[in-house]
Write a protein that holds these residues in place. Sequence first.
Motif, mmCIF file in Angstrom:
data_model
loop_
_atom_site.group_PDB
_atom_site.id
_atom_site.type_symbol
_atom_site.label_atom_id
_atom_site.label_comp_id
_atom_site.label_asym_id
_atom_site.label_seq_id
_atom_site.Cartn_x
_atom_site.Cartn_y
_atom_site.Cartn_z
ATOM 1 N N ALA A 85 36.441 37.994 34.713
ATOM 2 C CA ALA A 85 37.640 37.560 35.855
ATOM 3 C C ALA A 85 38.436 36.343 35.288
ATOM 4 O O ALA A 85 39.635 36.261 35.248
ATOM 5 N N MET B 176 39.258 44.233 39.591
ATOM 6 C CA MET B 176 39.240 42.913 39.288
ATOM 7 C C MET B 176 40.253 42.146 40.305
ATOM 8 O O MET B 176 39.928 40.850 40.725
ATOM 9 N N THR C 170 39.213 38.660 42.273
ATOM 10 C CA THR C 170 39.809 37.477 42.252
ATOM 11 C C THR C 170 40.720 37.278 43.251
ATOM 12 O O THR C 170 41.431 36.210 43.396
ATOM 13 N N ASP D 116 43.049 42.021 34.212
ATOM 14 C CA ASP D 116 43.862 41.766 35.554
ATOM 15 C C ASP D 116 44.516 42.953 36.074
ATOM 16 O O ASP D 116 44.761 43.042 36.899
ATOM 17 N N LEU E 121 30.897 39.566 35.442
ATOM 18 C CA LEU E 121 32.072 39.761 36.278
ATOM 19 C C LEU E 121 32.817 38.529 36.168
ATOM 20 O O LEU E 121 33.920 38.369 35.909
#
Length: 215
Positions: free
Chosen positions: A153, A164, A168, A159, A149
């Motif tokens: 990321a 995700m 983030t 994105d 992960l």
Amino acid sequence: MSDAETLPPHPLLSDVDLERLDDFLDSERVDPDALDLIGAHGFLVALAVAPREVDAATWIAELFHGEPSFADTAERDTILGLLEQLRHNAIATLEQGRLPELPFELVLEGLPPEETPIGDWCAGFMEGVFLDEGAWFEADEEAVATLLLPFMALSGLFDDEPDMAEFTAEAGRLESLAGQLPDLVLDLYLHYRVPPETPKPKPRRKPSAGRSHRR
């Protein structure tokens, strides 16, 4: 403290060799879609971590997006030799429990990862995963997905995925992950090579003796 915590990160190639590779990968004799030095570094580290070895002809074709226009056999041997040496040195470094040195500063400085060498390196790393994705996720898929992960990321390739974006969104998370990249590489390498600890069997209880009769 472990060796990884006490020893400095180990360079996988000398500065001279990295510059030699950089010059070639940045030249017009290489396909425009080929990986650059940073991407190739991440790609080869992923191949070092991978649970099974990928045939050299396969990963060379993927890295270069075909066959480069080598000047001669000597240049071909030199460039491919440096790439193989980088992969081999990564394996040797990780096998010793040491951290690999990455050829850039591990800070985002407020920039999106995809605008930094960190993003390029992680995108190259994920290219190495995609090359033999089935082997990476063959066993313990959930644990592997968790370990990958941070690379996903920071790569910027995922994105658009809702999960995700949630991962983030936390302030400072990507900056923290960027600084941990060498440790994360080692964690992933060890995941495939150190068997999980099995709980020690509990001693069997002796059968209780029958109650003694009071007189």
